[in-house]
Design an enzyme around this catalytic site. Structure first.
Site, PDB file in Angstrom:
ATOM      1  N   GLY B  10       0.839  -1.195   0.000  1.00  0.00           N
ATOM      2  CA  GLY B  10       0.000   0.000   0.000  1.00  0.00           C
ATOM      3  C   GLY B  10       0.871   1.241   0.000  1.00  0.00           C
ATOM      4  CG  ASP B 128      -9.421   2.409   5.622  1.00  0.00           C
ATOM      5  OD1 ASP B 128     -10.337   2.713   4.845  1.00  0.00           O
ATOM      6  OD2 ASP B 128      -8.320   2.001   5.239  1.00  0.00           O
TER       7      ASP B 128
END
Lengths: 345, 220
Positions: B10, B128
């Site tokens: 990521g 998230d």
């Protein structure tokens, strides 16, 4: 062929430029510079623009080698910006449009920056970091709009740097940011400062965005400047630490946007964008991700007239017309309020 | 990393899968950022590793199933934690309509709502919440729901952050799944039932958040 004349005066820069189908014919600018320790106020800034606007206009037309009858469209900054300076310059744009009987277009200042950056660098569909004294936004294009992926929730990064310069009594000539950058090169010791990024939902279907905040770091410095100096941190160290911290916030946010959008281009625009350390850090991040960085120098990064002329010309060629009564100014004008009729992708 | 395979990279971290003390393990490495000043990079990384592990442990104390933490290695910037081998993400479950009957979807939504209610009751903000960060397993007999990726989590008691947390989930569901509204109603039902003291205010705040979004009028 379209020749566009652009007027910019949303902050302390007065810029007038002429562009013909993406070819820059002239790009003239005067900056209102205040004494060290002081910022620019609307009234005095407007006065500065009033004093110089006619001579700059003459210079721009002569430099471009065009006569008023050659101009196809007159463009001016509609907003966002400081009210009085915006109005001053808009009045001149309206007047010459009537005198020469030309169409008039009000341009969004931020769009001007983005389109200018794309024109100069050739970036096709970049993730844009727009950083200046008034704005801090991470922008990605999608479906006919420049959408804001992340932005500052309080003051702009340039405003933070300008006010930091005032705390240190750094000169405003040629600009506080430039002088901070030079001092920072000599800084060695890093002092940790508040680092504030905040994840936020977006109104586009690309997931989460990331916002930044700069007011805390400024307050932190303002309150501790005496102690920091006593502890042996020089102004150079503080400039260095300031830049390292706020630029890291900007690069991190941009990287997140880049990862989400699957984009391979980054474009930096706005006055803070000509800072070479910011460009270096962004370049480093891009290298890690296999992306390409696009940036411009002070002629086009810092507010100028030709960016307004170019964005206006794009609108003009796409058939945008503005009614006379709509040719007003507004201090608040979001980047994502504008439909980008000139982009087809 | 020896014996570990890279699973995903990521913007902030790399995820590796392997074995640790004989157990299937995920190693989350927050790698060095070359653009960042070293001191700042170390500080931020340490802070974020701490925040993530703290949120996971707090969830566990509130009775929410999260990955068990095996080891936090500040020097190598890695958290080693439990890897759920026979699980699927909520995203896969919702999309794979043949496996998920209306009944299982309803059960799942209620269960997720319950976990979120407990989590907010313990003042944990996930930060998230997307359907890829929610895992399920044993879903035939006894449905177990697990929350993962606390990389953006923090501890906060105000209703604003909780409302935004739920709003993020709603947006994430709406943007990826066509049956989102049905799911979300059930999620809120479970949420209300297991967060009696605070859910009313959070949901009221959420209406506000929905109305304003994150739009800020901007000054040049």
């Amino acid at each position: 062929m379209a020749v566009a004349l652009g007027f910019e005066g949303s902050a302390n820069k007065l810029g007038i430029g002429v562009v013909r189908d993406g070819e820059i014919l002239s790009n003239c600018r005067r900056t209102y510079i205040t004494p060290a320790g002081e910022g620019f106020l609307p009234k005095e800034t407007a006065q500065h623009h009033r004093e110089h606007v006619l001579s700059v206009l003459k210079e721009a037309l002569e430099g471009a080698g065009v006569k008023p009858q050659d101009v196809d469209v007159i463009c001016y900054t509609k907003g966002p910006g400081m009210g009085a300076p915006l109005a001053t310059v808009a009045v001149v744009a309206r007047t010459v449009a009537q005198l020469w009987n030309k169409p008039l277009l009000g341009v969004n200042h931020c769009i001007g920056h983005i389109e200018m950056g794309r024109l100069i660098t050739g970036a096709k569909n970049p993730t844009v970091l727009y950083v200046s004294g008034g704005n801090t936004q991470i922008i990605a294009y999608s479906r006919k709009r420049y959408r804001i992926f992340g932005e500052t929730i309080d003051i702009a990064v340039g405003n933070c740097l300008d006010r930091f310069a005032r705390v240190l009594k750094v000169s405003n000539d040629p600009s506080p940011g430039y002088n901070i950058e030079q001092l920072a090169k000599k800084g060695k010791k890093y002092v940790p400062l508040p680092y504030c990024v905040k994840v936020f939902d977006l109104h586009i279907n690309i997931g989460l965005g990331m916002d930044v905040s700069f007011s805390g770091i400024l307050t932190y410095i303002e309150e501790r400047i005496g102690k920091l100096k006593k502890d042996g941190y020089t102004p150079e160290d503080l400039c260095f630490s300031m830049q390292e911290t706020v630029f890291a916030m900007l690069v991190e946010t941009t990287e997140r946007a880049l990862a989400h959008c699957g984009s391979t281009e980054v474009l930096i625009v706005g006055g803070v964008g000509c800072n070479l350390r910011l460009q270096e850090m962004m370049g480093e991040m891009c290298k890690e991700r296999g992306a390409k960085l696009f940036a411009t120098d002070e002629r086009f990064c810092i507010d100028n007239g030709v960016m307004i002329a170019h964005a206006g010309a794009e609108m003009f060629k796409a058939g945008v017309q503005m009614k006379w009564e709509d040719c007003t100014i507004t201090q608040r004008y979001r980047t994502d309020d504008v439909e980008t009729v000139w982009r087809d992708d | 990393m020896k014996g570990f395979d890279l699973m995903k990279q990521g913007a902030e971290a790399r995820l590796y899968v392997g074995m640790y003390l004989g157990k299937p393990t995920i190693a989350k490495e927050r790698f060095k950022k070359a653009y960042r000043h070293e001191i700042l990079d170390d500080l931020l990384t340490k802070e974020r590793i701490k925040a993530e592990s703290r949120a996971i442990v707090r969830c566990k104390m509130a009775g929410i199933r999260t990955p068990t933490i095996y080891l936090v290695d500040f020097n190598r910037r890695i958290i080693f934690m439990e890897y759920f081998t026979n699980s699927i993400t909520a995203k896969e479950m919702i999309e794979n309509q043949s496996q998920s009957t209306d009944k299982t979807l309803e059960l799942f939504s209620l269960e997720l709502g319950k976990l979120l209610g407990r989590m907010h009751g313990a003042n944990i903000i996930h930060g998230d919440l997307t359907s890829s960060n929610i895992l399920l397993f044993n879903h035939m007999q006894n449905l177990e729901v697990v929350l993962i990726d606390f990389g953006l989590a923090h501890i906060e008691s105000n209703t604003e952050d909780k409302a935004v947390d739920l709003y993020v989930l709603e947006r994430a569901l709406l943007s990826t799944h066509s049956i989102a509204d049905k799911l979300f109603d059930k999620i809120l039902e479970g949420y209300r039932a297991h967060y009696k003291q605070g859910s009313k205010e959070v949901l009221k705040k959420m209406d506000e958040v929905r109305a304003r979004g994150r739009k800020r009028t901007m000054v040049g």
